[in-house]
Design a protein around this motif. Structure first.
Motif, PDB file in Angstrom:
ATOM      1  N   LEU A 132       0.889  -1.141  -0.044  1.00 65.48           N
ATOM      2  CA  LEU A 132      -0.093   0.088   0.129  1.00 65.48           C
ATOM      3  C   LEU A 132       0.966   1.310  -0.157  1.00 65.48           C
ATOM      4  O   LEU A 132       0.622   2.098  -0.836  1.00 65.48           O
ATOM      5  N   VAL A 133       1.906   1.184   0.891  1.00 63.02           N
ATOM      6  CA  VAL A 133       2.634   2.507   0.869  1.00 63.02           C
ATOM      7  C   VAL A 133       3.526   2.496  -0.272  1.00 63.02           C
ATOM      8  O   VAL A 133       3.717   3.783  -0.884  1.00 63.02           O
ATOM      9  N   GLU A 134       3.973   1.614  -0.901  1.00 66.37           N
ATOM     10  CA  GLU A 134       4.761   1.592  -2.427  1.00 66.37           C
ATOM     11  C   GLU A 134       3.847   2.138  -3.438  1.00 66.37           C
ATOM     12  O   GLU A 134       4.220   2.922  -4.203  1.00 66.37           O
ATOM     13  N   GLU A 135       2.491   1.676  -3.494  1.00 70.95           N
ATOM     14  CA  GLU A 135       1.460   2.162  -4.425  1.00 70.95           C
ATOM     15  C   GLU A 135       1.466   3.662  -4.252  1.00 70.95           C
ATOM     16  O   GLU A 135       1.085   4.427  -5.122  1.00 70.95           O
ATOM     17  N   ALA A 136       1.131   4.121  -2.924  1.00 68.38           N
ATOM     18  CA  ALA A 136       0.869   5.437  -2.628  1.00 68.38           C
ATOM     19  C   ALA A 136       2.106   6.314  -3.092  1.00 68.38           C
ATOM     20  O   ALA A 136       1.707   7.392  -3.669  1.00 68.38           O
ATOM     21  N   ALA A 137       3.181   5.862  -3.108  1.00 56.95           N
ATOM     22  CA  ALA A 137       4.363   6.829  -3.181  1.00 56.95           C
ATOM     23  C   ALA A 137       4.234   6.624  -4.769  1.00 56.95           C
ATOM     24  O   ALA A 137       4.377   7.888  -5.503  1.00 56.95           O
ATOM     25  N   ARG A 138       3.896   5.659  -5.418  1.00 56.63           N
ATOM     26  CA  ARG A 138       3.727   5.775  -6.961  1.00 56.63           C
ATOM     27  C   ARG A 138       2.856   6.837  -7.363  1.00 56.63           C
ATOM     28  O   ARG A 138       2.943   7.176  -8.501  1.00 56.63           O
ATOM     29  N   LEU A 139       1.721   6.666  -6.645  1.00 52.89           N
ATOM     30  CA  LEU A 139       0.668   7.674  -7.252  1.00 52.89           C
ATOM     31  C   LEU A 139       0.817   9.172  -6.439  1.00 52.89           C
ATOM     32  O   LEU A 139      -0.127   9.989  -6.484  1.00 52.89           O
ATOM     33  N   HIS A 140       2.090   9.421  -5.755  1.00 54.42           N
ATOM     34  CA  HIS A 140       2.286  10.647  -5.190  1.00 54.42           C
ATOM     35  C   HIS A 140       1.194  11.031  -4.162  1.00 54.42           C
ATOM     36  O   HIS A 140       0.824  12.165  -4.105  1.00 54.42           O
ATOM     37  N   VAL A 141       0.876  10.136  -3.422  1.00 52.56           N
ATOM     38  CA  VAL A 141      -0.253  10.197  -2.353  1.00 52.56           C
ATOM     39  C   VAL A 141       0.799  10.468  -0.950  1.00 52.56           C
ATOM     40  O   VAL A 141       1.490   9.487  -0.728  1.00 52.56           O
ATOM     41  N   ASP A 142       0.424  11.675  -0.263  1.00 51.51           N
ATOM     42  CA  ASP A 142       1.483  11.728   0.723  1.00 51.51           C
ATOM     43  C   ASP A 142       0.969  11.037   2.111  1.00 51.51           C
ATOM     44  O   ASP A 142      -0.282  10.500   1.967  1.00 51.51           O
ATOM     45  N   GLU A 143       1.828  10.812   3.016  1.00 48.60           N
ATOM     46  CA  GLU A 143       1.476  10.105   4.324  1.00 48.60           C
ATOM     47  C   GLU A 143       0.072  10.346   4.794  1.00 48.60           C
ATOM     48  O   GLU A 143      -0.610   9.801   5.120  1.00 48.60           O
ATOM     49  N   GLU A 144      -0.131  11.871   4.975  1.00 49.54           N
ATOM     50  CA  GLU A 144      -1.276  12.459   5.471  1.00 49.54           C
ATOM     51  C   GLU A 144      -2.637  11.952   4.858  1.00 49.54           C
ATOM     52  O   GLU A 144      -3.617  11.513   5.544  1.00 49.54           O
TER      53      GLU A 144
END
Length: 125
Positions: free
Chosen positions: A98-110
């Protein structure tokens, strides 16, 4: 449960996971006898040796114990062992993906944390 013979998980692993789920759901409790390798083979239409391999995984993890001549039984603390294993392995792997996919999609932590919180509250947007 239907086993996925074409899946990426070996059938014996699927058998072990099915038994874990049965224990977590309370269908097998401490000191209760579980299905034999032959019963599992019949239930799932698989080779008894494959079923035995699934049972032995759980013996090796102290989820089940053997009583010579009587079969396999649920060990004390089995539920906690399964929960810890799934939390430490399965859940961590999913979170990493999930974290890796979020990074690929430029979704920040917050934003990611907010998405998780909203889904935890039942918001399925």
């Amino acid at each position: 449960m239907i086993l996925n013979a074409d899946g990426s998980k070996p059938i014996y692993v699927q058998i072990a996971e099915w038994l874990e789920a049965e224990i977590l759901n309370g269908n097998f409790v401490k000191d209760q006898k579980v299905h034999s390798q032959y019963q599992l083979a019949e239930i799932f239409n698989i080779n008894p040796a494959t079923a035995a391999k699934g049972l032995n995984i759980l013996v090796d993890e102290n989820v089940l114990y053997k009583k010579r001549g009587l079969g396999m039984f649920v060990n004390q603390g089995a539920k906690e062992i399964i929960l810890r294993k799934r939390k430490d392995h399965t859940l961590k792997k999913l979170v990493m993906e999930l974290v890796e996919e979020a990074a690929r999609l430029h979704v920040d932590e917050e934003e990611l944390v907010n998405m998780i919180r909203s889904l935890g509250k039942g918001d399925q947007r």
